[in-house]
Design a protein around this motif. Structure first.
Motif, PDB file in Angstrom:
ATOM      1  N   ARG A 130       0.738  -1.009  -0.223  1.00  0.00           N
ATOM      2  CA  ARG A 130       0.041   0.022  -0.022  1.00  0.00           C
ATOM      3  C   ARG A 130       0.981   1.322  -0.068  1.00  0.00           C
TER       4      ARG A 130
ATOM      5  N   ASP B 171      -3.654   3.707   2.609  1.00  0.00           N
ATOM      6  CA  ASP B 171      -4.458   2.526   3.035  1.00  0.00           C
ATOM      7  C   ASP B 171      -5.398   3.496   4.257  1.00  0.00           C
TER       8      ASP B 171
ATOM      9  N   THR C  70      -7.905   2.880  -0.959  1.00  0.00           N
ATOM     10  CA  THR C  70      -6.546   2.054  -0.873  1.00  0.00           C
ATOM     11  C   THR C  70      -5.966   2.215  -2.163  1.00  0.00           C
TER      12      THR C  70
ATOM     13  N   CYS D 214      -9.887  -1.962  -4.214  1.00  0.00           N
ATOM     14  CA  CYS D 214     -10.980  -2.036  -3.276  1.00  0.00           C
ATOM     15  C   CYS D 214     -12.109  -1.066  -3.637  1.00  0.00           C
TER      16      CYS D 214
END
Length: 306
Positions: free
Chosen positions: A152, A155, A160, A296
């Motif tokens: 990441r 995050d 994300t 995501c």
């Protein structure tokens, strides 16, 4: 002498007492007799080969008995990008962002498994996530994705962003050339120049200070119109633009390539597919992208978990 022996005796006794106090337990501390759960040990390599390209183009990745020497559109390539989605590049956020599910076309059956080509719309500025995985993934990226979803750079509860790994600026830099007829449905490039000559992609760090590694260097994807398959064959100067450190390839090298290199389209490296004489200039369609991708993003995925 007697005093020395006495001192040694006292010291040894002290060590023995300490040893008695630190006796190892009969049962290793990682084993609980009352609740003996299964455990797994992972031993991963830490050598430089982990930063090689994940998809070598000399493997039979779909196990159909034929070596896959270029991108196979009916195969799902694993990586930070979702192979079933199309992406657009947000220059403000400096990352690729999923825009929609890709079109599933041309169904085939391989070893009893249904397979499709996952295409985007030509001229819509879209990138195939499946193609980007083939172009960009290193072996360490795949391992990170498997173990904890990827590295990441951002995050939070609402956003994300995954960042591709550092790839040294030498022959490990990932270079891919593609000139397939479906180029405009896999990338955001739709010009006749790009479709006729093909595109070369390079994964390398953003910095260019003459050193092999800078901790905070940002990974990027460089794209040049034309065949520059030897772009990563120069130490430190790997995948340079002409405005950085200019260099050419020897005529003998290019002549050999023309006679022996078969392009993804199945033609020799001649005509429009002839290797460039020198490193490309960063202008026109030749450009760079930060090697980051939004992950995501709901509701494009089936659940909110990531």
């Amino acid at each position: 002498m007697k005093r020395l022996l006495a001192a040694l005796t006292v010291g040894i006794c002290g060590l023995m007492i300490g040893t008695v106090q630190a006796q190892p337990t009969a049962v290793p501390p990682n084993i609980l007799a009352a609740n003996n759960l299964p455990m797994v040990m992972l031993s991963a390599s830490k050598d430089f080969t982990m930063f090689w390209k994940a998809y070598t183009d000399f493997d039979d990745i779909d196990l159909d008995g034929t070596v896959d020497r270029t991108f196979a559109p009916n195969f799902r390539y694993y990586g930070y990008f979702d192979p079933l989605k199309c992406y657009t590049y947000d220059s403000g956020e400096s990352r690729f962002e999923p825009s929609r599910l890709a079109d599933k076309v041309d169904k085939t059956v391989v070893n009893g498994v249904d397979r499709f080509k996952y295409y985007c719309t030509a001229g819509a500025g879209e990138w195939s996530g499946n193609f980007l995985n083939w172009v960009t993934m290193s072996r360490i990226d795949v391992l990170r994705k498997v173990l904890y979803g990827g590295m990441r750079s951002t995050d939070t509860a609402d956003d994300t962003t995954l960042e591709l790994s550092f790839v040294p600026r030498n022959s490990q830099a990932i270079v891919k050339y593609y000139n397939g007829d479906d180029l405009d449905r896999l990338t955001a490039f739709n010009s006749n120049d790009a479709k006729n000559k093909g595109l070369t992609f390079c994964r390398r760090p953003q910095e260019n200070e003459g050193v092999s590694h800078v901790i905070d260097s940002i990974p990027e994807i460089r794209v040049a119109v034309g065949n520059v398959i030897l772009w990563n064959m120069t130490e430190v100067r790997t995948c340079n633009w002409s405005s950085e450190i200019y260099y050419k390839w020897k005529p003998e090298t290019r002549t050999y390539l023309e006679a022996n290199y078969v392009t993804p389209k199945g033609t020799l490296a001649t005509g429009d597919h002839k290797h460039l004489e020198s490193v490309p200039e960063k202008s026109g369609e030749n450009t760079s992208y930060v090697a980051r991708v939004q992950a995501c993003k709901y509701p494009l995925q089936e659940s909110k978990s990531c």
